[in-house]
Design a protein around this motif. Sequence first.
Motif, PDB file in Angstrom:
ATOM      1  N   MET A   1       0.837  -1.137   0.146  1.00 43.96           N
ATOM      2  CA  MET A   1       0.064  -0.077  -0.046  1.00 43.96           C
ATOM      3  C   MET A   1       0.745   1.345  -0.019  1.00 43.96           C
ATOM      4  SD  MET A   1      -2.990  -0.904   2.854  1.00 43.96           S
ATOM      5  CE  MET A   1      -1.820  -1.408   4.241  1.00 43.96           C
ATOM      6  N   THR A   2       0.057   2.260  -0.553  1.00 43.25           N
ATOM      7  CA  THR A   2       0.623   3.577  -0.418  1.00 43.25           C
ATOM      8  C   THR A   2      -0.509   4.604  -0.067  1.00 43.25           C
ATOM      9  OG1 THR A   2       2.542   3.413  -2.229  1.00 43.25           O
ATOM     10  CG2 THR A   2       1.723   5.747  -1.593  1.00 43.25           C
ATOM     11  N   GLY A   3      -0.241   5.555   0.952  1.00 48.99           N
ATOM     12  CA  GLY A   3      -1.310   6.137   1.096  1.00 48.99           C
ATOM     13  C   GLY A   3      -0.982   7.182   2.123  1.00 48.99           C
ATOM     14  N   PHE A   4      -2.038   7.807   3.056  1.00 49.36           N
ATOM     15  CA  PHE A   4      -1.715   8.833   3.902  1.00 49.36           C
ATOM     16  C   PHE A   4      -2.326   8.403   5.416  1.00 49.36           C
ATOM     17  CE2 PHE A   4      -1.503  11.203  -0.164  1.00 49.36           C
ATOM     18  CZ  PHE A   4      -0.253  12.066   0.173  1.00 49.36           C
ATOM     19  N   MET A   5      -1.698   8.815   6.256  1.00 47.19           N
ATOM     20  CA  MET A   5      -2.196   8.441   7.718  1.00 47.19           C
ATOM     21  C   MET A   5      -2.057   9.368   8.544  1.00 47.19           C
ATOM     22  SD  MET A   5      -0.062   5.807  10.222  1.00 47.19           S
ATOM     23  CE  MET A   5      -0.050   4.386   9.011  1.00 47.19           C
ATOM     24  N   SER A   6      -3.343   9.703   9.456  1.00 50.93           N
ATOM     25  CA  SER A   6      -3.507  10.516  10.556  1.00 50.93           C
ATOM     26  C   SER A   6      -3.266   9.948  11.729  1.00 50.93           C
ATOM     27  CB  SER A   6      -4.569  11.245  10.272  1.00 50.93           C
ATOM     28  OG  SER A   6      -5.597  10.868  10.646  1.00 50.93           O
ATOM     29  N   VAL A   7      -2.745  10.770  12.744  1.00 51.91           N
ATOM     30  CA  VAL A   7      -2.702   9.935  14.178  1.00 51.91           C
ATOM     31  C   VAL A   7      -3.203  11.208  15.019  1.00 51.91           C
ATOM     32  CG1 VAL A   7      -1.137   9.122  16.318  1.00 51.91           C
ATOM     33  CG2 VAL A   7      -0.538   8.883  13.663  1.00 51.91           C
ATOM     34  N   VAL A   8      -4.402  10.904  15.717  1.00 54.86           N
ATOM     35  CA  VAL A   8      -4.865  11.931  16.583  1.00 54.86           C
ATOM     36  C   VAL A   8      -5.302  11.276  17.870  1.00 54.86           C
ATOM     37  CG1 VAL A   8      -7.087  13.389  16.730  1.00 54.86           C
ATOM     38  CG2 VAL A   8      -6.148  12.814  14.429  1.00 54.86           C
TER      39      VAL A   8
ATOM     40  N   LYS B   1       4.269   2.886  -4.817  1.00 56.02           N
ATOM     41  CA  LYS B   1       4.756   3.843  -5.893  1.00 56.02           C
ATOM     42  C   LYS B   1       6.380   4.181  -5.590  1.00 56.02           C
ATOM     43  CE  LYS B   1       0.302   6.319  -6.215  1.00 56.02           C
ATOM     44  NZ  LYS B   1      -0.246   7.497  -6.436  1.00 56.02           N
ATOM     45  N   ASP B   2       6.925   4.199  -4.587  1.00 51.58           N
ATOM     46  CA  ASP B   2       8.419   4.656  -4.833  1.00 51.58           C
ATOM     47  C   ASP B   2       9.076   3.503  -3.826  1.00 51.58           C
ATOM     48  OD1 ASP B   2      10.861   5.504  -4.802  1.00 51.58           O
ATOM     49  OD2 ASP B   2      10.433   7.411  -3.943  1.00 51.58           O
TER      50      ASP B   2
END
Length: 213
Positions: A30-37, A181-182
């Motif tokens: 996977m490639t993506g974005f993650m938020s930690v709150v 992706k990279d």
Amino acid sequence: MYAAVTLFVFMCLTATAHADHHQPCHSPNMTGFMSVVSFKGDVKAYGAFTYDSMGKKLRFRSNESHPSNGSLGLDLLMFFEEGILYEIDSKNQSCEKKTLHCNMHPLDIPDDATFLSTLHSGSSSIEGEGLKVSVWTGSLPDKKGHYSMSVTMRCLPVAALYFTESASLIISNIDVEVEIKDPDLLVVPSFCLGQPLEETPEGTVNSFLSEFM
């Protein structure tokens, strides 16, 4: 955000378990974005991730494209099979190499997780207006607490909740694509090669979660 978290927790805690015929799935590349709150609403980190499910490698770079007040600027490269964690500082061309004590992270369900329930977010009766997820729970091996993870039917991680005596977090993923992706992001930077393994202070447990708790 707090209301959404509360509702999700309530659904997880009130769902009926059916653990006898479910086995944990494992996420793809996977490639993506993650938020930690935090549950108090504090943004701990937001950034891009690259995950190699076969090689058990994770790169997470936060606070670059979407900086936020109070959030951590992290660049982590984790090799779960080898038990190695690199904390990278590309700006200063330096890094710290540490022992990775715990291989738990929010992008894959642990093998010993317990199936809790299947839930529908949104509507299950209107096409295109809902998301079906399975919810898994378990205990945290290095902390006094537990977790709850939700994944799609194809095992793409949606969100993970972590509860301990000292802190609680919700980690969510967006814009996930099932590819790396990279690949170079999963390679140790040249300025980190030959870096000695640092000694771990007594009582310290290095893990993905320990960066935020």
